[in-house]
Design an enzyme around this catalytic site. Structure first.
Site, PDB file in Angstrom:
ATOM      1  CG  ASP A  30      40.648  17.954  66.499  1.00 57.74           C
ATOM      2  OD1 ASP A  30      41.042  18.838  67.274  1.00 57.74           O
ATOM      3  OD2 ASP A  30      41.419  17.387  65.678  1.00 57.74           O
ATOM      4  CB  THR A  41      46.125  17.189  62.058  1.00 59.50           C
ATOM      5  OG1 THR A  41      46.417  17.905  63.273  1.00 59.50           O
ATOM      6  CG2 THR A  41      45.003  17.869  61.293  1.00 59.50           C
ATOM      7  CB  THR A  70      48.347  34.021  67.162  1.00 62.51           C
ATOM      8  OG1 THR A  70      49.708  34.193  67.541  1.00 62.51           O
ATOM      9  CG2 THR A  70      48.269  34.203  65.649  1.00 62.51           C
ATOM     10  CG  ASP A  71      51.654  36.919  70.281  1.00 62.49           C
ATOM     11  OD1 ASP A  71      51.699  35.975  69.455  1.00 62.49           O
ATOM     12  OD2 ASP A  71      52.382  36.970  71.286  1.00 62.49           O
ATOM     13  CD  GLU A  72      53.622  33.443  65.932  1.00 60.71           C
ATOM     14  OE1 GLU A  72      53.786  33.266  64.721  1.00 60.71           O
ATOM     15  OE2 GLU A  72      54.039  32.664  66.796  1.00 60.71           O
ATOM     16  CE1 TYR A 116      49.271  29.497  63.492  1.00 58.35           C
ATOM     17  CE2 TYR A 116      50.838  31.097  64.371  1.00 58.35           C
ATOM     18  CZ  TYR A 116      49.667  30.358  64.505  1.00 58.35           C
ATOM     19  OH  TYR A 116      48.895  30.504  65.633  1.00 58.35           O
ATOM     20  CE  LYS A 156      45.174  31.593  64.279  1.00 59.59           C
ATOM     21  NZ  LYS A 156      44.090  30.622  64.602  1.00 59.59           N
ATOM     22  CG  LEU A 179      61.200  26.971  73.571  1.00 61.46           C
ATOM     23  CD1 LEU A 179      62.451  26.758  72.741  1.00 61.46           C
ATOM     24  CD2 LEU A 179      61.193  28.389  74.138  1.00 61.46           C
ATOM     25  N   GLY A 181      63.138  34.304  58.927  1.00 58.00           N
ATOM     26  CA  GLY A 181      62.131  35.335  59.242  1.00 58.00           C
ATOM     27  C   GLY A 181      61.765  35.410  60.713  1.00 58.00           C
TER      28      GLY A 181
END
Ligand code: NAD
Ligand code: DAU
Length: 340
Positions: free
Chosen positions: A33, A36, A125-127, A153, A157, A193, A278
């Site tokens: 890692d 960051t 990711t689902d994004e 982002y 991905k 969130l 967006g």
């Protein structure tokens, strides 16, 4: 088997390391890692006590460093969680997202090709699928859906996913990919969130809900995600993509109201602020492939998961106070200062 877990000092990586140390003490684990702003070595303090765990600080985009590590350690399995992961930061500055998420993945894939592994697993990711409309609840993302990312982002991905699949097809690298929905639970960095709302509510600070709060996310408790990854590593078919989700769609405003209520605070803390550019409307995962192939389904319900998460943030104030006293406050003021 020797595992390389990249990004293991972040939220999901930390949870995954503890999950694997507990479930599979027969393996050796190396966490790589960069530390960051999102990585926190303190997360792995207990892991350091295990003889079969080792932490290495380094950057997945540093080819020479990564190749030397592979040469020394001779990994059998690589699980790539290292990434820049926050959509809002990617909107502010996309560069580091492309560097780490795309080029960093390429470096790891090249190292796997050169030194040989039995599996390279990409945490996605689902994004990558884009978003779904709010008025078509029957629609869900399937593994075969086209990729249509919305933010820098998610575009980074999606690019990494394509590269991983290309390395399988072209070079025969034994890869798998999992695409998961929104995680929550212990150790999540408070820019996201759920921890942001828990910490702000505990501190009686305003709760900034983007737009109208109608956007829908599919929430999964982080240990359910860890279990799904474990199964894919054990039984997944190489070259395949697996959707992971929580079967738990919630509007943002309902999530925030639940947190407020569980903490005994007032809904008057809620502020509707400028929307995210967006902003994806809705994510929902079709997880039938995980169920059919492995009998996997998420186990932790939302109410139970939120209660566990709130308890963790209450019990670990030192952990997040350290974070919110640092660079985080600058980020917070930059991001939210002009939204009200
Ligand atoms: P996170 O931001 O909490 O952690 C990311 C970790 O990666 C940090 O420890 C950071 O130091 C490390 N890192 C960043 N750049 C690096 C580099 N160049 N070299 C080495 N390490 C580096 O993220 P997270 O929420 O734990 O997400 C982990 C992975 O899961 C990411 O790939 C993310 O895209 C994916 N994912 C996250 C979610 C979610 O809801 N959080 C859902 C689906 C998929
Ligand atoms: O879906 C999986 C993705 O979930 C992961 O790939 C990402 O790494 C992870 O960050 C997360 O992305 P989101 O953008 O969905 O998560 P975030 O916690 O940033 O936001 C969740 C929703 O809440 C989203 O609709 C935006 C909204 N939101 C977020 C913040 C931080 C607010 O309304 N207010 C806020 O202050």
């Amino acid at each position: 088997m020797k595992y390389l877990i990249t990004g293991g000092a972040g939220f999901i990586g930390t949870n995954f390391i503890y999950y694997m140390l507990e479930k599979h003490p027969e393996n050796e684990y190396v966490c790589l890692d960069k530390l960051t702003y999102a990585g926190n070595l303190a997360n792995l303090k207990k892991a350091m006590e295990y003889k079969n765990f080792q932490f290495v600080k380094g950057d997945i985009t540093d080819r020479e460093f990564v190749f030397n590590l592979f040469e020394q350690e001779k990994f059998d399995v690589v699980v790539n969680l290292a990434a820049e992961s926050h959509v809002d930061r990617s909107i502010e500055n996309p560069g580091p997202f492309l560097t780490t998420n795309v080029l960093g993945t390429q470096v790891l894939l090249d190292a796997c090709r050169k030194y040989g592994v039995v599996r390279f697993h990409q945490i996605s990711t689902d994004e990558v699928y884009g978003d779904l409309p709010l008025d078509r609840p029957e629609l869900k993302f399937k593994e075969s859906d086209p990729l249509k990312p919305s933010s820098p982002y998610s575009a980074s991905k999606a690019s990494a996913d394509l590269l991983v699949l290309a390395y399988h097809r072209t070079y025969g690298l034994p890869v798998t990919i999992s695409r998961c929905s929104n995680n929550y639970g212990p150790y999540q960095f408070p820019e996201k969130l759920i921890p942001l709302m828990i910490i702000n509510a505990m501190n009686e600070k305003e709760l900034p809900v983007y737009g109208t709060g109608q956007n829908v996310r599919d929430w999964i408790y982080v240990t359910d995600h860890c279990e799904a990854i474990e199964l894919i590593l054990e039984k997944g078919r190489v070259g395949e993509v697996y959707n992971i989700g929580g079967n738990c769609e919630k509007r943002n405003i309902d999530v925030v109201k639940m947190i407020v209520q569980k903490l005994g605070k007032s809904e008057e803390l809620i502020r509707f602020v400028k929307d995210r550019p967006g902003h994806d409307l809705r994510y929902a995962m079709d997880i039938s492939k995980m169920k059919e192939e492995f009998g996997w389904e998420p186990k932790v319900g939302f109410e139970e998961g939120i209660e566990r998460t709130i308890e963790w943030y209450k019990a670990n104030k030192e952990w997040w106070k350290e974070i919110i006293n640092g660079e985080y406050m600058e980020y917070y003021n930059r991001t939210y200062g002009h939204m009200y």
